[in-house]
Scaffold this active site. Sequence first.
Site, PDB file in Angstrom:
ATOM      1  N   LYS A 130       0.864  -1.184   0.000  1.00  0.00           N
ATOM      2  CA  LYS A 130       0.000   0.000   0.000  1.00  0.00           C
ATOM      3  C   LYS A 130       0.899   1.232   0.000  1.00  0.00           C
ATOM      4  O   LYS A 130       1.443   1.621   1.036  1.00  0.00           O
ATOM      5  CB  LYS A 130      -0.932  -0.011   1.207  1.00  0.00           C
ATOM      6  N   GLU A 192      -0.584   5.351  -7.954  1.00  0.00           N
ATOM      7  CA  GLU A 192      -0.246   6.245  -6.846  1.00  0.00           C
ATOM      8  C   GLU A 192       1.002   7.038  -7.218  1.00  0.00           C
ATOM      9  O   GLU A 192       1.975   6.453  -7.710  1.00  0.00           O
ATOM     10  CB  GLU A 192       0.040   5.376  -5.607  1.00  0.00           C
ATOM     11  N   LYS A 331      -3.638  -2.237   7.401  1.00  0.00           N
ATOM     12  CA  LYS A 331      -2.697  -1.183   7.809  1.00  0.00           C
ATOM     13  C   LYS A 331      -1.650  -1.714   8.790  1.00  0.00           C
ATOM     14  O   LYS A 331      -1.853  -2.748   9.425  1.00  0.00           O
ATOM     15  CB  LYS A 331      -3.472  -0.047   8.470  1.00  0.00           C
TER      16      LYS A 331
HETATM   17  S1  IVH Z   1      -6.566  -0.185  -4.886  1.00  0.00           S
HETATM   18  C1  IVH Z   1     -10.899   0.097  -5.779  1.00  0.00           C
HETATM   19  N1  IVH Z   1      -4.036  -0.728  -4.447  1.00  0.00           N
HETATM   20  O1  IVH Z   1      -4.758   3.582  -0.870  1.00  0.00           O
HETATM   21  C2  IVH Z   1      -9.537  -0.039  -5.271  1.00  0.00           C
HETATM   22  N2  IVH Z   1      -4.894   1.313  -3.591  1.00  0.00           N
HETATM   23  O2  IVH Z   1      -6.695   3.865   1.303  1.00  0.00           O
HETATM   24  C3  IVH Z   1      -8.845   1.230  -5.124  1.00  0.00           C
HETATM   25  N3  IVH Z   1      -3.230   2.722  -2.462  1.00  0.00           N
HETATM   26  O3  IVH Z   1      -7.157   5.432  -2.657  1.00  0.00           O
HETATM   27  C4  IVH Z   1      -7.508   1.260  -4.601  1.00  0.00           C
HETATM   28  N4  IVH Z   1      -1.508   1.372  -2.758  1.00  0.00           N
HETATM   29  O4  IVH Z   1      -4.646   5.836  -3.161  1.00  0.00           O
HETATM   30  C5  IVH Z   1      -5.036   0.160  -4.247  1.00  0.00           C
HETATM   31  N5  IVH Z   1      -1.815  -1.318  -4.178  1.00  0.00           N
HETATM   32  C6  IVH Z   1      -2.792  -0.448  -3.987  1.00  0.00           C
HETATM   33  C7  IVH Z   1      -2.596   0.773  -3.312  1.00  0.00           C
HETATM   34  C8  IVH Z   1      -3.687   1.634  -3.124  1.00  0.00           C
HETATM   35  C9  IVH Z   1      -1.915   2.533  -2.274  1.00  0.00           C
HETATM   36  C10 IVH Z   1      -3.992   3.905  -2.001  1.00  0.00           C
HETATM   37  C11 IVH Z   1      -4.961   4.484  -2.994  1.00  0.00           C
HETATM   38  C12 IVH Z   1      -6.317   4.361  -2.348  1.00  0.00           C
HETATM   39  C13 IVH Z   1      -5.941   4.342  -0.901  1.00  0.00           C
HETATM   40  C14 IVH Z   1      -7.038   3.731  -0.043  1.00  0.00           C
END
Ligand code: IVH
Length: 690
Positions: A130, A192, A331
């Site tokens: 993430k 991102e 998290k």
């Molecule tokens: S998927 C519908 N994959 O985390 C799925 N998000 O807390 C949408 N993020 O808004 C997101 N790494 O900005 C996804 N490997 C990852 C990610 C990721 C960072 C961020 C992203 C999202 C936020 C949610």
Amino acid sequence: MLTAALRPAFAQKIRKMAVPKQEIEALRREIARHDRLYYADGTPEISDFDYDQLFKRLRDLESAHPELITPDSVTQRIGDVLTEGFASVKHPFPMLSLQNSYDLDDISEFHHRVVNGLEGDSPEYSCELKFDGVSLLLTYEAGFLIRAATRGDGEKGDNITANIRTLKGIPLRLSADQDEASPPKTLFVRGEVYMRTDDFLAFNDEQVAEGKKPLANPRNSVAGSLKLLDPSLVSRRPLRVVCYGYDSPDKPMPSHVDGLAFLKSLGLPVSSETRVAKTIEEVIDFWQKWEAQRDTLPFEIDGVVVKVNSLAQQRKLGITSRAPRWAIACKFSARQATTLLNGVSFQVGRTGVLTPVAELEPVFLGGITVKRATLHNFDEIRRLDLHYGDIVTLERGGDVIPKVTGAVVEKRKRNAKAITEPNSCPVCGSALERVHGEVALRCTNPQDPEAVKRQIEHFASRGALDIAGLGSETIDSLVDLGLVKEPIDLFFLTPKQLLSVPGFAQKSAEKLIVAVEEAKSASLDRLIFGLGIRFVGESTARTLATQFGDLELLAKAQIESLENLPDVGPRVAQAITEYFSTKQWRSLLAKLQRADFQLKDTNAVERGTKLEGMAVVVTGSLEMYSREEIERTILSQGGKPSGSVSKKTSFVVAGEKAGSKLEKAASLGVPVLTEEQFNQLLRGEIKLDS
Ligand code: IVH
């Protein structure tokens, strides 16, 4: 690295192409290939120097043959039009967020919900890092990048295409690495924007050297960078992108990881740490492994993301209003450590404000060794109830900068003394005062050596007088040797004096003298900004320079006339009048005059009242004025430049390629003027209907 044998071979190959068009195209492909090797694959083949040579050759050829320039050329990343605020764009589908989980129970609950939703089937999961940055949606049409948008509220975001185009990791045109994998007609990519920790720390050092506040974490500096209105500034920020979402109506994929693999084959950067887990136990292993190993990564992650891999299963599970039912963010907890508080030291800022700093026994926390941590102010020390010799707890959440979160009271020695406010300045011994209405303590000595050092840094910084070759070490020496007691003293330094400063030789001394000499003709707004008046940033300094056109006039300004200026509120007006009523200012003015400083606005435009009280919006690219010039002109005529069109807008000046603001003006019935009509208005040749 490209071997020495290969490099001339490529040069020879392209030189044989007598036709510039072919050479240009070959160079573009080659540069895009190296961008991809560097940013997407992490396997660069050539040195920065060789890369720059290729780029230079392409640039030279394109300027000799401008008719051959195409918008997708790697030289066209930075457009020449300033973005003037960001247009809002509606996303093709809602950009969802993720549900969060913090512990094993949350994760197994998620798994049970998924298994239930799939009527007993146990799915495969894609496990990903993430990334802690800013969410982005890219749109490619026929392989060309046509749009980049922020997430915004999930329905609509900001169109930041001009800024994202400047990122070398983002291909402007997708190229397939295999023939069969050609880019689909329409492709949406979610990713991102992030900054590596080392790049962030270097960026923050630069911020501080320029007298700006350091940012708390890479995420904040990404967000700040993407909001810049000038893409050429964005291009200098070390931003990277990682892609984690694929969607193409005309090329659906059976699974999420197939989509990611396809993105990679098109040259888009994807993470190499993604793994498919067949059981929830493997998911948990992945989460725990990265919680333990997060510091081995060169960037910040705040957890892992787990997604059902099969697209058919994702569809079956569906979405809630905000987040998909098929994914979860797992998290990490904040990183903690304990260490000994050796004592408290003080930083004295430009305005004399004291910031207490915890001096710690070095401790390793989240990939960095922490020796010091800011305690912000004495209220914070009281809140934490810190004593000398305490064992303190430190935490690093999303922020790179660690925080002291408390003391381990059980370990405190019985006679430990509480940390209290000093009675006098720990640097120069002068009396301290409390800033009215604030918790901050301030040294009352205007010549406190630490404060003076910070003032000089600010005075010489890029946004102010921009004196090259005046690093913080030189400033420290100049002050410590007593050669400079306040910033203006820089202008009376002699080469002989500089030779007594460590690190200076004849040549470097002369160079600095020349740089200092040149700074005397800096524009008035830079000089005003450099004075370091509280609350007066670059933009307010510009307003003041344009309105008064003369530093001495500004110094005599009444508080009421200052308050009437755009962007100057009572607090700022008060700070300005206070600054100019001090003894130091009178002595500074005398020295500025003696040093032959330019105290009048050299860019001054004739002052008038032609636009008195009018709110003016400028849009599109202008021919006769730069953005700054037209804003000065509007200000000098009593008008107020403003960023967005509303009912209150008096008129809009529109240049080439004006976009949504023009439509908005038309819908609100706001008059739109060309540049020429704007000039006619100033000359009194035309009037606006009221
Ligand atoms: S998927 C519908 N994959 O985390 C799925 N998000 O807390 C949408 N993020 O808004 C997101 N790494 O900005 C996804 N490997 C990852 C990610 C990721 C960072 C961020 C992203 C999202 C936020 C949610």
